[in-house]
Scaffold this active site. Structure first.
Site, short mmCIF file in Angstrom:
data_model
loop_
_atom_site.label_atom_id
_atom_site.label_comp_id
_atom_site.label_asym_id
_atom_site.label_seq_id
_atom_site.Cartn_x
_atom_site.Cartn_y
_atom_site.Cartn_z
N PHE A 21 -11.31 -7.68 13.96
CA PHE A 21 -10.24 -8.10 13.05
C PHE A 21 -9.94 -7.00 12.04
O PHE A 21 -10.86 -6.48 11.40
CB PHE A 21 -10.66 -9.40 12.34
CG PHE A 21 -9.62 -9.86 11.35
CD1 PHE A 21 -8.34 -10.21 11.79
CD2 PHE A 21 -9.90 -9.92 10.00
CE1 PHE A 21 -7.37 -10.62 10.88
CE2 PHE A 21 -8.93 -10.33 9.09
CZ PHE A 21 -7.66 -10.67 9.53
N GLN A 22 -8.70 -6.67 11.91
CA GLN A 22 -8.22 -5.62 11.00
C GLN A 22 -8.87 -4.27 11.26
O GLN A 22 -9.05 -3.47 10.34
CB GLN A 22 -8.40 -6.05 9.53
CG GLN A 22 -7.52 -7.26 9.21
CD GLN A 22 -7.32 -7.48 7.74
OE1 GLN A 22 -8.20 -7.26 6.93
NE2 GLN A 22 -6.12 -7.94 7.39
N GLU A 28 0.81 -1.23 0.00
CA GLU A 28 0.00 0.00 0.00
C GLU A 28 0.84 1.27 0.00
O GLU A 28 0.41 2.30 -0.50
CB GLU A 28 -0.97 0.01 1.18
CG GLU A 28 -2.11 -1.01 1.07
CD GLU A 28 -1.75 -2.39 1.61
OE1 GLU A 28 -0.56 -2.63 1.92
OE2 GLU A 28 -2.66 -3.23 1.72
N MET A 56 24.31 9.11 1.87
CA MET A 56 24.07 10.36 2.58
C MET A 56 24.32 10.18 4.08
O MET A 56 24.85 11.07 4.74
CB MET A 56 22.64 10.85 2.33
CG MET A 56 22.37 12.25 2.81
SD MET A 56 23.52 13.45 2.11
CE MET A 56 22.60 14.04 0.69
N LYS A 85 -17.46 -1.17 6.20
CA LYS A 85 -17.91 -2.12 5.18
C LYS A 85 -19.44 -2.12 5.03
O LYS A 85 -19.96 -2.21 3.92
CB LYS A 85 -17.42 -3.52 5.56
CG LYS A 85 -17.52 -4.51 4.42
CD LYS A 85 -16.83 -5.82 4.76
CE LYS A 85 -16.92 -6.79 3.59
NZ LYS A 85 -16.34 -8.10 3.95
C1 LIG Z 1 12.35 5.76 5.03
C2 LIG Z 1 13.65 6.41 5.33
N1 LIG Z 1 14.47 5.84 6.25
C3 LIG Z 1 15.67 6.41 6.52
C4 LIG Z 1 16.06 7.56 5.91
C5 LIG Z 1 17.40 8.21 6.24
N2 LIG Z 1 18.27 8.24 5.05
C6 LIG Z 1 18.40 9.33 4.28
S1 LIG Z 1 19.40 9.09 2.98
C7 LIG Z 1 19.69 7.51 3.44
C8 LIG Z 1 20.61 6.64 2.64
C9 LIG Z 1 20.14 6.42 1.26
O1 LIG Z 1 21.03 5.52 0.63
P1 LIG Z 1 20.94 5.25 -0.91
O2 LIG Z 1 19.56 5.02 -1.31
O3 LIG Z 1 21.91 4.20 -1.27
O4 LIG Z 1 21.36 6.65 -1.52
P2 LIG Z 1 22.79 7.37 -1.58
O5 LIG Z 1 22.78 8.39 -0.49
O6 LIG Z 1 23.84 6.34 -1.40
O7 LIG Z 1 22.81 7.99 -2.92
C10 LIG Z 1 19.02 7.20 4.62
C11 LIG Z 1 19.09 5.91 5.31
C12 LIG Z 1 15.14 8.12 4.99
N3 LIG Z 1 15.40 9.26 4.35
N4 LIG Z 1 13.97 7.51 4.70
#
Ligand SMILES: Cc1ncc(C[n+]2csc(CCOP(=O)(O)OP(=O)(O)O)c2C)c(N)n1
Ligand SMILES: [Mg+2]
Lengths: 583, 171
Positions: A113-114, A51, A481, A163
């Site tokens: 449920f749900q 979803e 990042m 529902k």
């Molecule tokens: C759902 C979610 N969880 C954690 C983060 C924190 N976060 C930001 S950038 C990142 C790393 C992303 O890695 P990648 O997709 O390999 O991209 P890169 O920075 O290596 O280009 C994380 C864990 C986030 N933005 N969103």
């Protein structure tokens, strides 16, 4: 009058409202609605795999077409799985209507449920939400929900339908538009604000247009007007991440993106400006950096349809509550009526050219590694050469920022990214949604190796509906990042930011009936990109890039625009506690 | 590192809202979600068809935060109108409290004497206790309760503040 079931009333309303696509996933509490949609001649249902995917597809569809995205999910886990995408749409002002099934009214509150308290859970991540307990109210609520989602500052609206309400019948006739008792977004600006803004603009010596996602949300006309007022005044234009494309990246007055990973010239222009015209942006912390050092010598005009955005973070001199397009049209009309001419801004432009000469987006290259910036630049060149309509979506991370910096956007609604919430897992489903709404466009998701795994199950959706989306992974084997912040702040202690046990993306592509391409080194880059574009169906590209590249320029959290890091030599590897505590 | 706090001012906000399910949760939740203070909140419907309620909120914060609170409340779909009574000219504010005091002998007499000064009414009595009903500003009620505490306060129930702008016009 003939009575219809709640489910039929819903479908009837969707038809009346011109809905063509619904992204959804069935379950017990929405079976009556699914039955009403069975083999429906005009409403296409896209069956997702999770979803959350449905919500981001709806966002991608909405952002790229300007129409509201529609989602249909079941009660309980169906609704809770949708929460991330709903919140994302709230943060980025995306028009979206989410229909959730609910347990029958007599079971509400019994931990059936749900059962989940969907209106409770989504109360603060929606623009508005409804629990409809009477089929006779359904039509009115659905029409109102679409009105609220798409007008004023757009946003997500949830309609929770038990529902038994889907099965019970009520008379149906298409609701007449009625004036809402309390919801009246202001779209037309007060004349006084327009007057002040125009006079300040005419008198400014160092003006800047600071534009944002509001320009995109206002519709393509607003982008045209932005270009016109920029041309009339000769003032430079910068934009937030969300506003890219409103002013063309190839335009002469373009400074590039501003903020944490913005260009030197954009951030310095903001810092040195005597007048900032903020158009549909919201002084986000990613843009302002340290607040007490933000644009210190400037007067500020803020145009926003949401009054709560004005004076929230930064105090402004002139507040204009209005739809951006309408306010820009008013300003242009008054500018012309007063006979204003563009002032001589040559001194200001000379200063800007000095900052531009820093070439802040430049990067060092070597013979063995693909620099991620180069991969994006080559992707841009190759895309432009196709002459096709290009839509780029991104996941979240370094690759997102590199795409924003090195891909040029010349039109609105072509750049889809999760700005406010920064949701990993957004980009790929958003690309599917965009492709649904734009079958002839070349839709590419620029992804990271970590982010892509957050909604990778949607590969099945793209296969099922024969959507030729492309996923271009900048694979650095890191949550880049996160790793970058650890390098800057925690002396390179890379705690849990290595992407271990990555799948073989090429084999994965094949498993889903896609084409998989690996780009291993600089020699394969151009040909690999070309192959991706030329391959008719969906393609995943595993582009192996330099593993430890950092995204520059960077204004560390809590630093001023003038404290920008331009290259690795400026990285100290540690920060004060105050800086560490900022996001 | 230490967390910095800002100086707060008290404001009385008056809202008219559509009287629909969840409206109170929406408003109270907005305050918690955005970290605003609620000193008191009262709500009751005020139209013959029960369609509209007035909510009075006493909050505190720096001027900029109060302005944000107003704007955030105003953009909730069921909110009709938000007024900052504190900013929009002279206004009347009242709250009602029931104050239970126990005591015998001289304490009883002193309690009655103070009640008289504060124009509080006795609404229940036993040989050893009174319940007083007092109406007034928050300060007045605070003072009365403070004095009763020294005599033999048992418990207090307060309604929270309601307020209206002075003069013939509606807000
Ligand atoms: C759902 C979610 N969880 C954690 C983060 C924190 N976060 C930001 S950038 C990142 C790393 C992303 O890695 P990648 O997709 O390999 O991209 P890169 O920075 O290596 O280009 C994380 C864990 C986030 N933005 N969103
Ligand atoms: Mg990565």
């Amino acid at each position: 009058m003939a009575e219809k079931s709640g489910a039929d009333i819903l479908v009837e309303c969707l038809l009346d409202l011109g809905v063509e696509v619904v992204f959804g996933y069935p379950g017990g509490a929405v079976l009556p609605i699914y039955d009403a949609l069975f083999n429906h001649p005009t409403i296409k249902h896209v069956l997702v795999r999770h979803e959350q995917g449905a919500t981001h597809m709806a966002e991608g569809y909405a952002r790229s077409t300007g129409k509201p995205g529609v989602v249909l999910v079941t009660s309980g886990p169906g609704a809770t799985n949708a929460v991330t995408g709903i919140t994302d749409a709230l943060m980025d002002s995306i028009p979206m209507v989410v229909i959730t099934g609910q347990v029958p009214t007599q079971l509400i509150g019994t931990d059936a449920f749900q059962e989940a308290d969907t209106v409770g859970i989504t109360r603060h991540c929606t623009k508005h939400n409804y629990l409809v307990k009477d089929p006779a109210r359904l039509a009115g609520v659905i029409h109102e929900a679409f009105h609220i989602a798409t007008t004023g500052r757009p946003g997500p609206v949830v309609i929770d339908i038990p529902k038994n309400v889907q099965i019970a019948t009520a008379p149906y006739k298409r609701p007449e538009p009625v004036a809402h008792a309390s919801y009246h977004p202001q779209t037309k600006a007060d004349a006084a604000g327009i007057d002040s803004a125009v006079e300040m603009l005419a008198a400014a010596e160092r003006p800047v247009f600071y534009t944002g996602g509001g320009v995109i949300n206002s519709g393509p006309e607003a982008s045209t007007l932005l270009r016109e007022i920029a041309a009339l005044t000769g003032a430079p234009v910068t934009s937030t991440l969300m506003g890219l494309g409103a002013y063309p990246a190839t335009g002469p007055q373009w400074l590039g993106m501003l903020g944490m990973h913005g260009t030197y010239e954009a951030n310095y222009a903001m810092n040195q400006a005597d007048l900032i015209i903020c158009v549909g942006a919201r002084f986000d912390d990613r843009v302002t950096g340290r607040l007490d050092a933000f644009a210190p010598g400037s007067r500020k005009v803020h145009i926003d349809i949401d009054r709560s955005s004005i004076n929230k973070i930064v105090d402004v001199d002139v507040a204009i509550v209005a739809d951006v397009g309408s306010a820009l049209a008013d300003m242009i009309a008054l500018w012309k009526a007063r006979g204003h001419e563009a002032a001589n801004l040559s001194g200001w432009w000379a200063q800007i050219d000095g900052w531009r000469a820093k070439k802040s987006l430049d990067y060092a290259e070597n013979a063995t590694d693909i620099m991620p910036q180069r991969a994006i630049a080559d992707l841009y060149t190759a895309c432009t050469a196709t002459g096709k309509d290009i839509i780029i979506t991104t996941e979240v991370g370094q690759h997102q920022m590199w795409a924003a910096q090195h891909f040029g956007f010349d039109a609105p609604n072509k750049w889809l990214t999760s700005g406010g919430l920064g949701t990993m897992g957004y980009g790929f489903p958003a690309a599917i949604g965009a492709q649904m709404g734009n079958p002839d466009s070349l839709v590419i998701c620029v992804a990271g190796d970590a982010s892509i795994q957050m909604n990778i199950q949607e590969m099945g959706t793209a296969s099922q509906y024969r959507l030729p989306v492309k996923i271009f992974i900048l694979n650095n084997e890191y949550m880049g990042m996160v790793r970058q912040w650890q390098e800057l702040t925690y002396q390179s202690r890379y705690s849990n930011s290595y992407s271990d046990s990555l799948p073989d993306f090429v084999k994965l592509a094949e498993a889903y009936g896609w084409t998989g391409i690996r780009i291993d080194g600089p020699a394969d880059l151009e040909s690999g990109i070309r192959a991706m574009i030329d391959t008719p169906g969906p393609v995943i590209v595993d582009c192996r890039v330099a593993k430890l590249s950092n995204c520059f320029p960077m204004i560390p959290s809590g630093a001023a625009h003038t404290e920008m890091l331009l290259d690795p030599s400026q990285v100290k590897g540690s920060m004060t506690d105050e800086a560490k505590a900022l996001v | 590192m230490h967390i910095q706090e800002e100086l707060n001012q008290r404001h009385v906000l008056s809202l008219t809202v559509s009287n629909e399910a969840g409206i109170l949760a929406r408003i109270a939740g907005l305050f918690t979600a955005r970290g605003y203070n609620i000193d008191s909140l009262t709500v009751a419907d005020i139209t013959p068809d029960h369609g509209v309620s007035r909510i009075t909120i006493v909050t505190s914060g720096p001027p900029k935060v109060i302005d944000q609170i107003m704007a955030q409340l105003d953009r909730l779909v069921p909110v009709h109108k938000v007024t900052d009574l504190t900013e929009s000219g002279p206004f009347v504010e009242r709250e009602l409290a029931l104050v239970k005091v126990a005591g015998i002998g001289e304490d009883r007499i002193e309690a009655l004497r103070l009640a008289d000064v504060f124009r509080a009414k006795v609404v229940d009595t036993t040989i050893e206790s009174f319940i007083f009903e007092i109406t007034g500003t928050t300060d007045k009620v605070d003072n009365f309760v403070g004095l009763m505490r020294q005599i033999g306060l048992v418990e207090v129930g307060r309604t929270g503040v309601v307020g209206l702008i002075r003069g013939k016009d509606a807000i």
